[in-house]
Design an enzyme around this catalytic site. Structure first.
Site, short mmCIF file in Angstrom:
data_model
loop_
_atom_site.label_atom_id
_atom_site.label_comp_id
_atom_site.label_asym_id
_atom_site.label_seq_id
_atom_site.Cartn_x
_atom_site.Cartn_y
_atom_site.Cartn_z
N LYS A 115 -4.64 10.02 13.24
CA LYS A 115 -3.67 10.50 12.26
C LYS A 115 -2.99 11.73 12.82
CE LYS A 115 -2.51 9.48 7.94
NZ LYS A 115 -2.61 8.13 7.36
N1 GLU Z 1 0.28 5.81 7.35
C1 GLU Z 1 -0.13 4.51 6.98
C2 GLU Z 1 -1.59 4.50 6.55
O1 GLU Z 1 -2.10 5.50 6.11
C3 GLU Z 1 0.22 3.47 8.03
C4 GLU Z 1 -0.41 3.66 9.37
C5 GLU Z 1 0.13 2.74 10.45
O2 GLU Z 1 0.98 1.92 10.19
O3 GLU Z 1 -0.35 2.92 11.57
O4 GLU Z 1 -2.23 3.49 6.53
#
Ligand code: GLU
Length: 459
Positions: A116
């Site tokens: 993240k």
């Molecule tokens: N930010 C989104 C999540 O929390 C998508 C992550 C992604 O597509 O890699 O799942």
């Protein structure tokens, strides 16, 4: 790893340690030791990267903006997860969100690890030019650790396809001649993004709810009636019954989930309330969700806040304070805003019997336990909101093949994948005393542990 995720991971490991049918190869002392190692592996990220981006603002001032990339675990594939642009971003939060990505990908058999990112800014307060520079600098500072087979960012709260397009372009120029399409997902369709990616999270959120309340309930009615499990009783109480729904958050996730609920012909839904950071709108006869979406599209993504604005779009609703959405007397609450929305301070006021987590971690550990004990069904984030990362995976695949799927194909594949997970998890959940979140965590941890064991990581 922040408390809630860490605690449930520990509990999952404790349950698996006792289950002698799980990894029987690991016996007695070596089993205890291996599980202790696992607890420390899964509760700590592999790496935390932090940078202070040097940004020259439009007014000539030069500022330093804190930015993070946390790489939690890559047992199942390259690190994967969004980059959040928000003023409240901090290291602990990004670490927790990265851990949730590891578990989310493991749960849905997406061949990625968990990561993240975060940038400490209020995106609304910056010009497009400043955001463009922030995106370029983010990639510049972290370019060594990113890449289609290393770590693949995506949008998260406050970022979208515009930011991913800019970041991919910067990545491409830093690494000429190298593969770049899979370096970022959630890009715009013209720039190699996938059709359906924007709607994927919201659609998936609604699908998990509909699958449980319609398909599963219909097929498993006898099984559900023959168990004294409290969650099964809650589910059965909604068989063929009209349901009122409130949606907190009307961004990319909330608005799509609300529209899906509004248009669903399989259930007798009424979306009676939606809210955003300014306002809560209520109509006991149901809101016109399409008209609200039309309004937000023309008004910087924000819901109407005055009678004039409502009548301009012919929307019938009462205007209330935004936080009142949580304790409304509704059957279903879809939480698609921020984390920590239902907590110790307000959990006793919650009337909904079904809560769907569209956002990441919107219900605190304490509130989750309190509500679960009362038989409230909470469909957890890692189960409900995985549509985004699942379609990110399809985007990554399409970028590799340079063959693109139709929107219909994307949604078909998305639903198949989520259905597969639900079919594994739901029968267990309605048969044992654990919450749905605990069931999902146990499943994810089981997958991770098995692969780590096979890879010889537990010696
Ligand atoms: N930010 C989104 C999540 O929390 C998508 C992550 C992604 O597509 O890699 O799942």
């Amino acid at each position: 790893m922040a408390s809630q995720t860490g605690t449930i991971v520990q509990e999952s490991l404790a349950a698996l340690l006792k289950d002698s049918s799980f990894l029987p190869e690991l016996q007695s002392e070596s089993r205890e030791q291996a599980f202790a190692s696992l607890a420390s592996i899964l509760s700590t990220p592999n790496k935390i990267h932090k940078a202070f981006l040097r940004i020259s603002m439009d007014n000539g001032e030069v500022v330093r903006i804190p930015a993070f990339r946390v790489q939690h675990n890559h047992t199942l594939g390259p690190y994967k997860g969004g980059i959040r642009f928000h003023e409240s971003v901090n290291e602990d939060e990004v670490v927790n969100l990265a851990a949730l990505m590891t578990l989310k990908n493991a749960l849905h058999e997406v061949p990625f690890g968990g990561g993240k990112g975060g940038v400490v800014i209020s995106p609304r307060e910056h010009s497009a030019k400043e955001i463009n520079l922030i995106c370029q600098k983010y990639v510049h500072y972290f370019s060594d650790i990113l890449g289609p087979d290393k770590d693949i960012p995506a949008p998260d709260m406050g970022s979208g396809d515009r930011e991913m397009d800019w970041m991919m372009a910067e990545y491409k120029s830093i690494r000429p001649g190298e593969p770049y399409r899979g370096s970022f997902t959630g890009k715009s369709v013209v720039n190699g993004g996938s059709l359906g990616r924007r709607e994927a999270t919201g659609k998936g959120v609604y699908f998990t709810f509909r699958y449980m309340l319609y398909d599963f309930l219909k097929e498993q009615r006898t099984f559900l009636s023959n168990t004294d499990n409290k969650f099964a009783q809650t589910l059965l109480s909604y068989a063929n019954k009209p349901m009122s729904i409130a949606v907190q958050g009307f961004g990319n996730v909330g608005s799509v989930a609300a529209l899906e609920a509004h248009q669903c012909t399989l259930l007798q839904n009424k979306v009676v309330s939606v809210s955003d950071r300014n306002v809560m709108l209520y109509n006991s006869d149901g809101l016109d969700i399409q008209a609200l979406i039309d309004f937000t599209t023309k008004n910087k993504g924000e819901l109407p806040t005055t009678e004039e604005q409502l009548s301009l779009f012919d929307i019938k609703a009462d205007i209330h304070d935004r936080d009142q959405v949580l304790d409304l007397d509704v059957d279903v609450l879809i939480l698609a805003a921020l984390e920590d929305q239902i907590h110790k301070g307000n959990m006793e006021q919650i009337k909904a019997r079904i809560i769907v987590e569209g956002a990441n971690a919107p219900v605190t550990g304490e509130a989750d336990q309190y509500l679960s004990e009362k038989g409230v069904i909470i469909i957890p984030d890692i189960l409900a909101n995985a549509g985004g990362v699942i379609v990110s995976y399809f985007e990554w695949l399409q970028g590799r093949e340079t063959q693109f799927y139709s929107e219909e194909e994307v949604f078909k594949l998305l639903v198949e994948k989520m259905k597969g997970t639900m079919d594994t998890i739901l029968p267990q959940y309605f048969g044992d005393p654990f919450s749905l979140r605990q069931n999902c965590f146990i499943h994810s941890v089981m997958k991770l542990v098995t692969v780590m064991y096979r890879q010889g990581k537990l010696y």
